[in-house]
Scaffold this active site. Sequence first.
Site, PDB file in Angstrom:
ATOM      1  N   ASP A  89       0.872  -1.171   0.000  1.00  0.00           N
ATOM      2  CA  ASP A  89       0.000   0.000   0.000  1.00  0.00           C
ATOM      3  C   ASP A  89       0.913   1.226   0.000  1.00  0.00           C
ATOM      4  OD1 ASP A  89      -2.086  -1.776   0.328  1.00  0.00           O
ATOM      5  OD2 ASP A  89      -2.921  -0.785   2.096  1.00  0.00           O
ATOM      6  N   HIS A 146       5.036  -7.307   0.187  1.00  0.00           N
ATOM      7  CA  HIS A 146       4.689  -8.604  -0.383  1.00  0.00           C
ATOM      8  C   HIS A 146       5.350  -8.782  -1.746  1.00  0.00           C
ATOM      9  CE1 HIS A 146       1.386  -9.508   2.567  1.00  0.00           C
ATOM     10  NE2 HIS A 146       1.569  -8.211   2.777  1.00  0.00           N
ATOM     11  N   SER A 252       8.609   3.993   4.999  1.00  0.00           N
ATOM     12  CA  SER A 252       9.699   4.342   4.113  1.00  0.00           C
ATOM     13  C   SER A 252       9.310   4.138   2.661  1.00  0.00           C
ATOM     14  CB  SER A 252      10.946   3.535   4.469  1.00  0.00           C
ATOM     15  OG  SER A 252      12.065   4.068   3.813  1.00  0.00           O
TER      16      SER A 252
END
Length: 288
Positions: A89, A146, A252
Site C-alpha cells: 500500500d 509482499h 519508508s
Amino acid sequence: MDSIKIALQYMLPKHFLSRLVGKFAAAEAGAITTAVIKWFIKQYKIDMSEAQQPEPEAYKTFNAFFTRALKPELRPICQESNMMAHPVDGAVSQCGPIEAGNIFQAKGHSYTSEALLGGNKTDAARFDGGDFATIYLAPKDYHRLHMPITGTLSKMTYVPGDLFSVNPLTAQNVPGLFARNERVVAIFETEVGPLAMVLVGATIVASIETIWSGTVTPPGGKQVFSWDYPTTGPEAVTLEKGAEMGRFKLGSTVVMLFAQDAIETFADGVEPGETTRMGQPFARLKQQ
C-alpha cells in the site's frame, strides 16, 4: 519554508533520533503505548476497520501496531498468471525504464542502479535496459511488503547510509536520495529474470525486517554486508506471489528493479502520484 525543512534534515542527528524512537517503538509501555497509538490513528486518519485487530489496546508495542496485519479479504491478490501484483500500500513516486544504468528520482535528480545496489557492478548489470518502480509508504499505510511475483531469494545486501526522510519533498530536493539512505537489497530469481526489492530506510525508521532473516542489524560502520542464498534444495527461500517478504518498523520506500524484457507494460494507474493497494494488478509480464 521547504528549503528550511531540507536544511534541517542535513543538520539533525538522524541516526540518533531513529535509535531513540526505535527503543520506544519496541517498548511495552502499557497506557503510554496505547495513548501514542490512539494519537497516531487520529493524526494520520488510519482506518482500523481494515486491521485484523482493530482495538488499539490489543497492541503491546508501537511496532506491533505499525506492522499490523490486515484482514486478508481486503487485499486479494490478482490471479492473472501474466500480471505482477502491487507489493505494498502506498503511492507511486516514479516508474519507468532504467536508462544507461540510471534511475529517475525527481526533476533534475537521478541515481545509478549500481549505487542503489551497494556499488556492485555485477548485480547492477543484470538490470541494464530493464524497468524500475519506486513506491512511497506514508505513515498511514499498511507497512508489510509482499512479493509482486513468485521468486527465489539469491542474495541479500545491507548498505549503510544516511537516514533522510523519503517523502516527496525530500525526493525532489536531496540528490541520489534512495542510493544514499540506509537500505536492504533482496534479489530474487523469477520466471522473467532477476527482481531486486530495495527496502530504503528513512528518518525514524527504527529497523527493516525480512521474513527469512528477521530484523536486519549488521554491526555499525560503513561496510556493506552481503549474504548469498541457495536457490535449490531444502534451504532455498521461495516466496509465492502475494506472500509477505518484509516489514518496515516505521514507514519508508521500496524501489523495485526488473530485468530487460520482464515487463511489457505497467498496469493502468501505475504512474507518479497514484495510490497503490497491495495485491492489485501492477505490471503485465512480457511473453518469454
